[in-house]
Design a protein around this motif. Structure first.
Motif, PDB file in Angstrom:
ATOM      1  N   CYS A  33      -3.804 -21.631  17.726  1.00 62.48           N
ATOM      2  CA  CYS A  33      -2.614 -22.490  16.613  1.00 62.48           C
ATOM      3  C   CYS A  33      -3.089 -23.339  15.593  1.00 62.48           C
ATOM      4  N   TRP A  34      -2.742 -23.435  14.706  1.00 63.33           N
ATOM      5  CA  TRP A  34      -2.934 -24.022  13.414  1.00 63.33           C
ATOM      6  C   TRP A  34      -3.174 -25.557  13.622  1.00 63.33           C
ATOM      7  N   ASN A  35      -1.327 -25.657  13.988  1.00 65.52           N
ATOM      8  CA  ASN A  35      -0.835 -26.634  13.727  1.00 65.52           C
ATOM      9  C   ASN A  35      -0.948 -27.917  15.868  1.00 65.52           C
ATOM     10  N   THR A  36      -1.682 -27.596  15.996  1.00 69.30           N
ATOM     11  CA  THR A  36      -2.086 -28.621  17.385  1.00 69.30           C
ATOM     12  C   THR A  36      -1.852 -29.916  17.649  1.00 69.30           C
ATOM     13  N   SER A  37      -1.301 -30.353  16.483  1.00 67.37           N
ATOM     14  CA  SER A  37      -1.262 -31.760  15.850  1.00 67.37           C
ATOM     15  C   SER A  37       0.265 -31.809  16.382  1.00 67.37           C
ATOM     16  N   SER A 123       9.671 -14.196  14.303  1.00 72.37           N
ATOM     17  CA  SER A 123       9.788 -14.293  15.744  1.00 72.37           C
ATOM     18  C   SER A 123       8.332 -13.887  15.831  1.00 72.37           C
ATOM     19  N   GLY A 124       8.216 -14.296  17.029  1.00 67.78           N
ATOM     20  CA  GLY A 124       7.020 -14.064  17.464  1.00 67.78           C
ATOM     21  C   GLY A 124       6.095 -15.299  18.417  1.00 67.78           C
ATOM     22  N   ARG A 125       5.088 -15.741  18.217  1.00 63.09           N
ATOM     23  CA  ARG A 125       4.158 -16.086  19.381  1.00 63.09           C
ATOM     24  C   ARG A 125       2.606 -16.149  18.311  1.00 63.09           C
ATOM     25  N   TYR A 126       2.118 -16.878  17.799  1.00 57.65           N
ATOM     26  CA  TYR A 126       0.702 -16.530  16.980  1.00 57.65           C
ATOM     27  C   TYR A 126      -0.183 -16.253  18.263  1.00 57.65           C
ATOM     28  N   GLU A 127      -0.747 -14.734  17.840  1.00 59.83           N
ATOM     29  CA  GLU A 127      -1.985 -14.626  18.482  1.00 59.83           C
ATOM     30  C   GLU A 127      -3.652 -14.328  18.510  1.00 59.83           C
ATOM     31  N   GLN A 128      -4.085 -15.268  18.535  1.00 64.68           N
ATOM     32  CA  GLN A 128      -5.220 -15.617  17.495  1.00 64.68           C
ATOM     33  C   GLN A 128      -6.315 -13.697  17.396  1.00 64.68           C
ATOM     34  N   ARG A 131      -4.541 -12.237  14.304  1.00 63.32           N
ATOM     35  CA  ARG A 131      -4.589 -13.460  13.425  1.00 63.32           C
ATOM     36  C   ARG A 131      -4.729 -12.287  11.878  1.00 63.32           C
ATOM     37  N   THR A 132      -3.723 -12.603  10.288  1.00 65.85           N
ATOM     38  CA  THR A 132      -4.195 -12.078   9.029  1.00 65.85           C
ATOM     39  C   THR A 132      -4.247 -13.197   8.721  1.00 65.85           C
ATOM     40  N   GLY A 139       1.192 -15.252  10.976  1.00 65.25           N
ATOM     41  CA  GLY A 139      -0.148 -15.508  10.860  1.00 65.25           C
ATOM     42  C   GLY A 139      -0.531 -14.568  11.753  1.00 65.25           C
ATOM     43  N   SER A 140      -0.312 -13.434  12.792  1.00 59.17           N
ATOM     44  CA  SER A 140      -0.941 -12.727  13.492  1.00 59.17           C
ATOM     45  C   SER A 140       0.064 -11.326  13.530  1.00 59.17           C
ATOM     46  N   THR A 141      -0.403 -10.412  13.604  1.00 58.24           N
ATOM     47  CA  THR A 141      -0.034  -9.176  13.340  1.00 58.24           C
ATOM     48  C   THR A 141       1.243  -8.524  13.920  1.00 58.24           C
ATOM     49  N   ASN A 142       1.474  -9.786  15.257  1.00 55.83           N
ATOM     50  CA  ASN A 142       2.630  -9.234  16.643  1.00 55.83           C
ATOM     51  C   ASN A 142       3.792  -9.765  15.820  1.00 55.83           C
ATOM     52  N   GLN A 143       4.136 -10.708  15.052  1.00 54.34           N
ATOM     53  CA  GLN A 143       5.219 -11.364  14.203  1.00 54.34           C
ATOM     54  C   GLN A 143       6.249 -10.466  13.883  1.00 54.34           C
ATOM     55  N   GLU A 144       7.359 -10.611  14.031  1.00 61.75           N
ATOM     56  CA  GLU A 144       7.972 -10.021  12.753  1.00 61.75           C
ATOM     57  C   GLU A 144       9.532 -11.088  12.093  1.00 61.75           C
ATOM     58  N   ILE A 145       8.963  -9.574  11.385  1.00 62.34           N
ATOM     59  CA  ILE A 145      10.424 -11.088   9.727  1.00 62.34           C
ATOM     60  C   ILE A 145      11.500 -10.434   9.778  1.00 62.34           C
ATOM     61  N   HIS A 146      12.883 -10.296  10.596  1.00 58.43           N
ATOM     62  CA  HIS A 146      14.658  -9.695   9.921  1.00 58.43           C
ATOM     63  C   HIS A 146      14.930 -10.765   9.200  1.00 58.43           C
ATOM     64  N   PHE A 147      15.421  -9.985   8.187  1.00 64.27           N
ATOM     65  CA  PHE A 147      16.383 -10.338   7.569  1.00 64.27           C
ATOM     66  C   PHE A 147      17.966 -10.462   8.041  1.00 64.27           C
ATOM     67  N   LEU A 148      18.185 -11.402   8.317  1.00 67.41           N
ATOM     68  CA  LEU A 148      20.004 -11.120   9.346  1.00 67.41           C
ATOM     69  C   LEU A 148      21.329 -11.608   8.354  1.00 67.41           C
ATOM     70  N   SER A 149      20.768 -11.618   7.180  1.00 68.37           N
ATOM     71  CA  SER A 149      22.017 -11.750   6.163  1.00 68.37           C
ATOM     72  C   SER A 149      21.354 -11.308   5.331  1.00 68.37           C
ATOM     73  N   GLU A 150      22.992 -10.777   4.504  1.00 68.17           N
ATOM     74  CA  GLU A 150      23.216 -10.009   2.639  1.00 68.17           C
ATOM     75  C   GLU A 150      21.896 -10.573   1.834  1.00 68.17           C
ATOM     76  N   ARG A 151      21.592 -11.824   1.617  1.00 68.99           N
ATOM     77  CA  ARG A 151      21.423 -12.779   1.264  1.00 68.99           C
ATOM     78  C   ARG A 151      20.467 -12.319   0.110  1.00 68.99           C
ATOM     79  N   TYR A 152      19.465 -11.800   1.225  1.00 70.07           N
ATOM     80  CA  TYR A 152      17.746 -11.262   0.846  1.00 70.07           C
ATOM     81  C   TYR A 152      17.175  -9.723   0.832  1.00 70.07           C
ATOM     82  N   LYS A 153      18.606  -9.399   1.043  1.00 71.33           N
ATOM     83  CA  LYS A 153      18.360  -7.810   1.249  1.00 71.33           C
ATOM     84  C   LYS A 153      17.492  -6.965   0.569  1.00 71.33           C
TER      85      LYS A 153
END
Length: 193
Positions: A33-37, A123-128, A131-132, A139-153
């Protein structure tokens, strides 16, 4: 809310000009993780939801106001009630909401309010090992982007590496985004995702 950091203006954590909030505390603690602090739940900056929303409201009302907020961390869902209330206030005011979480969709499926209050959920855990630096918002290719509303369709993601460099009046420098390690070593700075 326990807050690690706030950037009142950013263009890399979602569409348009955004008010970005990093929460303090993370129970997931992904390897690499990048933000361990931001893992510790020890209080850093404590703000009531109302006080935090007031800052957001001021930023939204400014002549060059924000389009929305982006919430990441740490882990925002480790402060679920406060996060949900903040998102509710923003949504009621027409302020767009982007939420980053390390939880998988299956782990938060029962949190229906979250989906109604969020325009984009990452969503999704960072998997070192996955990494991408070449994909927008993840930050890692397993993570997913979900467009949940019409605002940014109609929003078109651009899979490139984005960074911002903020220089404060005091002279302190913060790098936001996903700077390559060699860049950080070359300038001897620490970044914040």
């Amino acid at each position: 809310m326990n807050i690690a950091h706030i950037e009142e203006c950013s263009y890399i954590y979602g569409p348009g000009r955004r008010f970005v909030i990093w929460t303090q505390g993370c129970s997931l603690r992904c390897k690499g993780c990048w933000n361990t602090s931001m893992w510790s739940f020890r209080p850093k900056v404590i703000l009531s939801v109302e006080a935090l929303y007031e800052k957001i409201d001021v930023a939204a009302a400014a002549p060059d106001g924000i389009e929305g907020i982006t919430l990441l961390g740490g882990e925002p869902l480790d402060q679920y009630e406060e996060t949900t209330e903040l998102l509710r206030l923003c949504k009621q005011a027409g302020i767009s909401v982007i939420l980053f979480t390390g939880y998988e969709m299956a782990e938060i499926a029962e949190k229906k309010a979250l989906f109604d209050l969020t325009d984009i959920l990452i969503s999704g855990r960072y998997e070192q090992e996955r990494r991408t630096l070449n994909h927008q918002w993840i930050g890692s290719t397993n993570q997913e982007i979900h467009f949940l509303s019409e605002r940014y369709k109609d929003y078109k993601k651009r899979d490139v590496n984005y960074m911002e460099i903020a220089i404060e009046e005091s002279g302190s420098v913060t790098i936001l985004g996903f700077p390559p390690e060699e860049f950080l070593h070359a300038v001897n700075l620490k970044g914040r995702r």
